[in-house]
Write a protein that holds these residues in place. Structure first.
Motif, PDB file in Angstrom:
ATOM      1  N   VAL A  95       0.871  -1.170   0.000  1.00 58.85           N
ATOM      2  CA  VAL A  95       0.000   0.000   0.000  1.00 58.85           C
ATOM      3  C   VAL A  95       0.907   1.219   0.000  1.00 58.85           C
ATOM      4  N   VAL A  96       0.745   2.088  -1.014  1.00 60.16           N
ATOM      5  CA  VAL A  96       1.616   3.247  -1.145  1.00 60.16           C
ATOM      6  C   VAL A  96       0.785   4.514  -1.269  1.00 60.16           C
ATOM      7  N   ASP A  97       1.426   5.628  -0.900  1.00 50.91           N
ATOM      8  CA  ASP A  97       0.821   6.948  -1.049  1.00 50.91           C
ATOM      9  C   ASP A  97       1.536   7.648  -2.195  1.00 50.91           C
ATOM     10  N   GLN A  98       0.809   7.881  -3.274  1.00 53.27           N
ATOM     11  CA  GLN A  98       1.383   8.499  -4.470  1.00 53.27           C
ATOM     12  C   GLN A  98       0.682   9.832  -4.696  1.00 53.27           C
ATOM     13  N   GLY A  99       1.302  10.918  -4.233  1.00 53.25           N
ATOM     14  CA  GLY A  99       0.726  12.240  -4.441  1.00 53.25           C
ATOM     15  C   GLY A  99      -0.652  12.395  -3.830  1.00 53.25           C
ATOM     16  N   GLY A 100      -0.870  11.828  -2.642  1.00 48.60           N
ATOM     17  CA  GLY A 100      -2.163  11.927  -1.977  1.00 48.60           C
ATOM     18  C   GLY A 100      -3.132  10.842  -2.364  1.00 48.60           C
ATOM     19  N   LEU A 101      -2.816  10.032  -3.372  1.00 48.85           N
ATOM     20  CA  LEU A 101      -3.658   8.912  -3.792  1.00 48.85           C
ATOM     21  C   LEU A 101      -3.122   7.628  -3.176  1.00 48.85           C
ATOM     22  N   GLU A 102      -3.990   6.883  -2.505  1.00 48.33           N
ATOM     23  CA  GLU A 102      -3.583   5.620  -1.896  1.00 48.33           C
ATOM     24  C   GLU A 102      -3.781   4.498  -2.901  1.00 48.33           C
ATOM     25  N   LEU A 103      -2.708   3.753  -3.177  1.00 51.32           N
ATOM     26  CA  LEU A 103      -2.740   2.682  -4.168  1.00 51.32           C
ATOM     27  C   LEU A 103      -2.426   1.341  -3.531  1.00 51.32           C
ATOM     28  N   ASN A 104      -3.101   0.299  -4.013  1.00 50.35           N
ATOM     29  CA  ASN A 104      -2.737  -1.089  -3.712  1.00 50.35           C
ATOM     30  C   ASN A 104      -1.913  -1.602  -4.882  1.00 50.35           C
ATOM     31  N   LEU A 105      -0.698  -2.035  -4.621  1.00 45.45           N
ATOM     32  CA  LEU A 105       0.174  -2.587  -5.663  1.00 45.45           C
ATOM     33  C   LEU A 105       0.369  -4.073  -5.407  1.00 45.45           C
ATOM     34  N   PHE A 106       0.221  -4.871  -6.459  1.00 43.82           N
ATOM     35  CA  PHE A 106       0.302  -6.318  -6.327  1.00 43.82           C
ATOM     36  C   PHE A 106       1.554  -6.835  -7.036  1.00 43.82           C
ATOM     37  N   VAL A 107       2.310  -7.676  -6.314  1.00 44.51           N
ATOM     38  CA  VAL A 107       3.600  -8.168  -6.802  1.00 44.51           C
ATOM     39  C   VAL A 107       3.577  -9.688  -6.839  1.00 44.51           C
ATOM     40  N   ASP A 108       4.075 -10.252  -7.956  1.00 43.71           N
ATOM     41  CA  ASP A 108       4.291 -11.692  -8.043  1.00 43.71           C
ATOM     42  C   ASP A 108       5.554 -12.003  -7.244  1.00 43.71           C
ATOM     43  N   PRO A 109       5.432 -12.667  -6.092  1.00 40.11           N
ATOM     44  CA  PRO A 109       6.608 -12.860  -5.232  1.00 40.11           C
ATOM     45  C   PRO A 109       7.583 -13.903  -5.766  1.00 40.11           C
ATOM     46  N   TYR A 110       7.192 -14.644  -6.798  1.00 48.38           N
ATOM     47  CA  TYR A 110       8.067 -15.668  -7.355  1.00 48.38           C
ATOM     48  C   TYR A 110       8.907 -15.111  -8.507  1.00 48.38           C
ATOM     49  N   ARG A 111       8.324 -14.246  -9.312  1.00 45.49           N
ATOM     50  CA  ARG A 111       8.990 -13.752 -10.513  1.00 45.49           C
ATOM     51  C   ARG A 111       9.432 -12.292 -10.392  1.00 45.49           C
ATOM     52  N   GLY A 112       8.988 -11.614  -9.349  1.00 43.41           N
ATOM     53  CA  GLY A 112       9.399 -10.231  -9.145  1.00 43.41           C
ATOM     54  C   GLY A 112       8.811  -9.274 -10.159  1.00 43.41           C
ATOM     55  N   THR A 113       7.582  -9.518 -10.550  1.00 42.11           N
ATOM     56  CA  THR A 113       6.919  -8.630 -11.505  1.00 42.11           C
ATOM     57  C   THR A 113       5.743  -7.922 -10.842  1.00 42.11           C
ATOM     58  N   LEU A 114       5.489  -6.710 -11.302  1.00 43.28           N
ATOM     59  CA  LEU A 114       4.357  -5.937 -10.791  1.00 43.28           C
ATOM     60  C   LEU A 114       3.112  -6.338 -11.578  1.00 43.28           C
ATOM     61  N   LEU A 115       2.092  -6.824 -10.865  1.00 44.39           N
ATOM     62  CA  LEU A 115       0.895  -7.353 -11.517  1.00 44.39           C
ATOM     63  C   LEU A 115      -0.128  -6.278 -11.855  1.00 44.39           C
ATOM     64  N   GLY A 116      -0.122  -5.201 -11.117  1.00 41.66           N
ATOM     65  CA  GLY A 116      -1.104  -4.147 -11.363  1.00 41.66           C
ATOM     66  C   GLY A 116      -1.359  -3.348 -10.094  1.00 41.66           C
ATOM     67  N   SER A 117      -2.269  -2.386 -10.202  1.00 38.64           N
ATOM     68  CA  SER A 117      -2.555  -1.513  -9.075  1.00 38.64           C
ATOM     69  C   SER A 117      -4.055  -1.224  -8.986  1.00 38.64           C
ATOM     70  N   GLN A 118      -4.475  -0.738  -7.829  1.00 37.34           N
ATOM     71  CA  GLN A 118      -5.858  -0.327  -7.577  1.00 37.34           C
ATOM     72  C   GLN A 118      -5.851   0.993  -6.812  1.00 37.34           C
ATOM     73  N   ASP A 119      -6.887   1.776  -7.031  1.00 34.27           N
ATOM     74  CA  ASP A 119      -7.161   2.887  -6.132  1.00 34.27           C
ATOM     75  C   ASP A 119      -7.687   2.274  -4.842  1.00 34.27           C
ATOM     76  N   ALA A 120      -6.920   2.358  -3.765  1.00 33.55           N
ATOM     77  CA  ALA A 120      -7.263   1.640  -2.535  1.00 33.55           C
ATOM     78  C   ALA A 120      -8.597   2.072  -1.957  1.00 33.55           C
ATOM     79  N   ARG A 121      -9.030   3.296  -2.208  1.00 32.19           N
ATOM     80  CA  ARG A 121     -10.297   3.780  -1.670  1.00 32.19           C
ATOM     81  C   ARG A 121     -11.432   3.663  -2.670  1.00 32.19           C
ATOM     82  N   GLY A 122     -11.116   3.188  -3.883  1.00 32.13           N
ATOM     83  CA  GLY A 122     -12.137   3.132  -4.923  1.00 32.13           C
ATOM     84  C   GLY A 122     -12.619   1.744  -5.267  1.00 32.13           C
ATOM     85  N   THR A 123     -12.105   0.704  -4.576  1.00 34.18           N
ATOM     86  CA  THR A 123     -12.588  -0.651  -4.846  1.00 34.18           C
ATOM     87  C   THR A 123     -13.990  -0.833  -4.269  1.00 34.18           C
TER      88      THR A 123
END
Length: 458
Positions: A95-123
Motif C-alpha cells: 500500500v503506497v501513497d502516491q501524491g495523496g492517492l492511496e494505491l494497492n500494488l500487487f507483486v508476483d513474489p516468485y517472478r518479481g513482476t508488478l501485476l497491477g494496481s488499484q485505487d485503494a479507496r475506490g474498490t
C-alpha cells in the motif's frame, strides 16, 4: 381504545414511527453494504483474479527485493504497508501513497513482476466499508451511524411491544397471512420478520456500535485494559495503535486499538550503523527481518506490516484474524529490530474477548461459509422488515399529510417506558440528546389533539 382505560399502544406506536423514520434508511444501507463486505473473499477472488492469483514457483523473493521493485516502479511514492502472500499461489501487496492517492500494488513474489494496481479507496469493498462505517463523509457520518444504531434499539423495543400477542393466534404474529392484501399483508411481513430478526438485529447493532468513533471509543477505553508492566520499559508516543486503521482498511484488531504505539530510538540510526550522509533510512532493519520475526513469533499468515513513519516510527505487525484467538499486534524498533510490544488474545480481558468474537460473527468470518450464510439471512430479514415498514407507512398515510400517529393527551406517565428511555439515553449519550430534542419538538410542534383516523390500530 375503549372507555377511559388508558392505552400505551398508541404512545409506543408514535415512538416506533419516529424511530423507523430515522433508522430505516440506515438499516437498508447497512444491510446492503454489509452483504457486499460479508462476501469479500469470494467477490475479491471473482473480480481480481489476475491481481491475487499467481503460478507457484520453486523459490519466492524475499520482502526486501519485492520492496525494491515497488520503489523502482514508483520512486515518488511512500510505502505505507506490506502484506506478505497469505498462501502459496497468492500475490504480495504493498500500500503506497502516491501524491495523496492511496494505491494497492500487487507483486508476483516468485517472478518479481508488478501485476497491477488499484485505487485503494475506490474498490467495491473499500466503498462498501466506508459507507458502512461513516457514509463516506468522515466524522459526521460516523456519528450518524452511531445515532441510527442507538435509535435502532428504540425501534426494536417499541416494535416488540406493538408485536406482543393480545389474544390472537399465530397468524400475523409468528407467520404472515400470505393470502391477505394491501396494508394487512405489509403489516404482517413487517411484524413477523421484525420479530424473528429482533435478537439478531440487537446483536448486529451492539457489535457494530463498538466500532463507532464516540460511543465505541468510550466503551473500548473503559473495558480494554492491559497490564501496565507490558509498557513499563517501552518508549511510547502520543498515538494509539488504532491510528493505523482507516475507514477503508482495518489493520489492528478492536481490542488492541487503545494500546500505545511505541517509538523507535532515533539515536540508533547513527550509532555506527549509518553515516550522517546516509541518514536514518539506511539504518533501518530490512523488511524481510520483520517478516522473519513475525514467523518466529508464531503470527499466522494474513498479517500486514505497517512501515515506520518518520525517524521515531516503528514497524507494526498486525493480524486481525478471522478467529480472534489468532489476533496479533507486534511493534518493532525500526533500527535495532527489538520487539517493543506483543499483544495477543491471551492479553485480552473478558469484555475484549467477547466483543472480538461478536465482531467476527458480525462480519461472517468465524465459521466460514456457514457464518456468512447465517449473516446473509439476518441481513435479508432486516431488509424485509425495513422495506415492508416503509411500504406499510406509504399505503396508509393520509393524502397530503406526513402521517404521524395521533397522541392521546390523557395518558398518565408510563413508568416502564420512561425507565427504558432513560436507560437508553444514559447508555448511549447521542440517543439521549436526540430523545430530549425530539420530545421537545413533539411537544411544541407536533402534538395536537386528534380524532381517531385511519392510522389507528386496535
Amino acid at each position: 381504545m375503549k372507555g377511559s382505560t388508558p392505552s400505551f399502544y398508541n404512545l409506543a406506536w408514535r415512538w416506533h414511527f419516529y424511530a423507523g423514520l430515522f433508522v430505516i434508511p440506515f438499516l437498508i444501507l447497512l444491510s446492503l453494504t454489509g452483504i457486499v463486505y460479508l462476501f469479500k473473499p469470494q467477490l475479491d477472488a471473482l473480480m481480481y483474479p489476475e491481481l491475487l492469483q499467481v503460478p507457484v514457483a520453486e523459490q519466492r523473493l524475499d520482502a526486501d527485493r519485492q520492496l525494491a521493485l515497488v520503489r523502482q516502479a514508483y520512486p515518488q511514492a511512500t510505502v505505507r504497508q506490506y502484506l506478505p502472500p497469505p498462501a502459496q499461489g497468492r500475490s504480495a501487496q504493498f500500500v503506497v501513497d502516491q501524491g495523496g492517492l492511496e494505491l494497492n500494488l500487487f507483486v508476483d513474489p516468485y517472478r518479481g513482476t508488478l501485476l497491477g494496481s488499484q485505487d485503494a479507496r475506490g474498490t467495491l469493498q473499500a466503498i462498501a466499508r466506508r459507507l458502512h462505517g461513516e457514509l463516506m463523509i468522515g466524522t459526521v457520518g460516523d456519528r450518524l451511524i452511531e445515532l441510527a444504531a442507538g435509535w435502532g434499539i428504540v425501534l426494536l423495543v417499541s416494535g416488540l411491544y406493538l408485536w406482543w400477542p393480545r389474544g390472537s393466534g399465530g397468524a400475523g404474529v409468528l407467520w404472515p397471512r400470505l393470502r391477505s392484501r394491501g396494508r394487512l399483508f405489509w403489516r404482517d411481513l413487517h411484524a413477523v420478520s421484525g420479530f424473528w430478526g429482533s435478537l439478531a438485529l440487537l446483536f448486529m447493532l451492539l457489535t457494530g456500535m463498538t466500532w463507532t468513533g464516540f460511543w465505541g471509543a468510550q466503551f473500548a477505553g473503559a473495558w480494554n485494559h492491559f497490564p501496565a508492566a507490558m509498557w513499563d520499559a517501552v518508549p511510547k508516543s502520543d498515538l494509539q495503535a488504532g491510528s493505523l486503521n482507516s475507514a477503508s482498511r482495518q489493520t489492528v484488531a478492536w481490542a488492541a486499538e487503545v494500546t500505545p504505539l511505541p517509538v523507535s530510538d532515533p539515536h540508533a540510526a547513527h550509532n555506527g550503523q549509518a553515516t550522517a550522509a546516509q541518514g536514518a533510512d539506511a539504518a533501518r532493519i530490512g523488511l524481510q527481518r520483520v517478516v522473519d520475526t513475525a514467523v518466529e513469533r508464531g503470527v499466522q499468515p494474513g498479517y500486514s506490516i505497517s512501515l515506520p513513519k518518520g525517524e521515531s516510527g516503528v514497524y507494526s505487525v498486525a493480524l486481525f484474524a478471522d478467529d480472534p484467538r489468532d489476533d496479533a499486534t507486534l511493534h518493532l524498533d525500526q533500527y535495532s529490530g527489538a520487539l517493543l510490544a506483543d499483544v495477543r488474545w491471551r492479553d485480552y480481558g473478558p469484555v475484549a474477548r467477547t466483543v472480538e468474537t461478536g465482531v467476527m460473527l458480525h462480519e461472517g468470518k468465524l465459521f466460514g461459509l456457514a457464518n456468512q450464510l447465517l449473516m446473509l439471512g439476518v441481513c435479508l430479514l432486516i431488509l424485509l422488515s425495513a422495506i415492508s415498514g416503509l411500504l406499510m407507512w406509504w399505503v396508509r398515510r393520509p393524502q397530503g399529510r406526513f402521517g404521524v400517529p395521533p397522541l392521546r393527551h390523557d395518558l398518565p406517565r408510563w413508568k416502564t417506558a420512561t425507565l427504558i428511555m432513560a436507560v437508553l439515553g444514559v447508555a448511549f449519550p447521542l440517543v439521549g440528546a436526540s430523545l430530549l430534542l425530539i420530545w421537545a419538538l413533539d411537544r411544541l410542534l407536533l402534538s395536537r389533539p386528534a380524532a381517531p383516523s385511519c392510522l389507528q390500530q386496535g
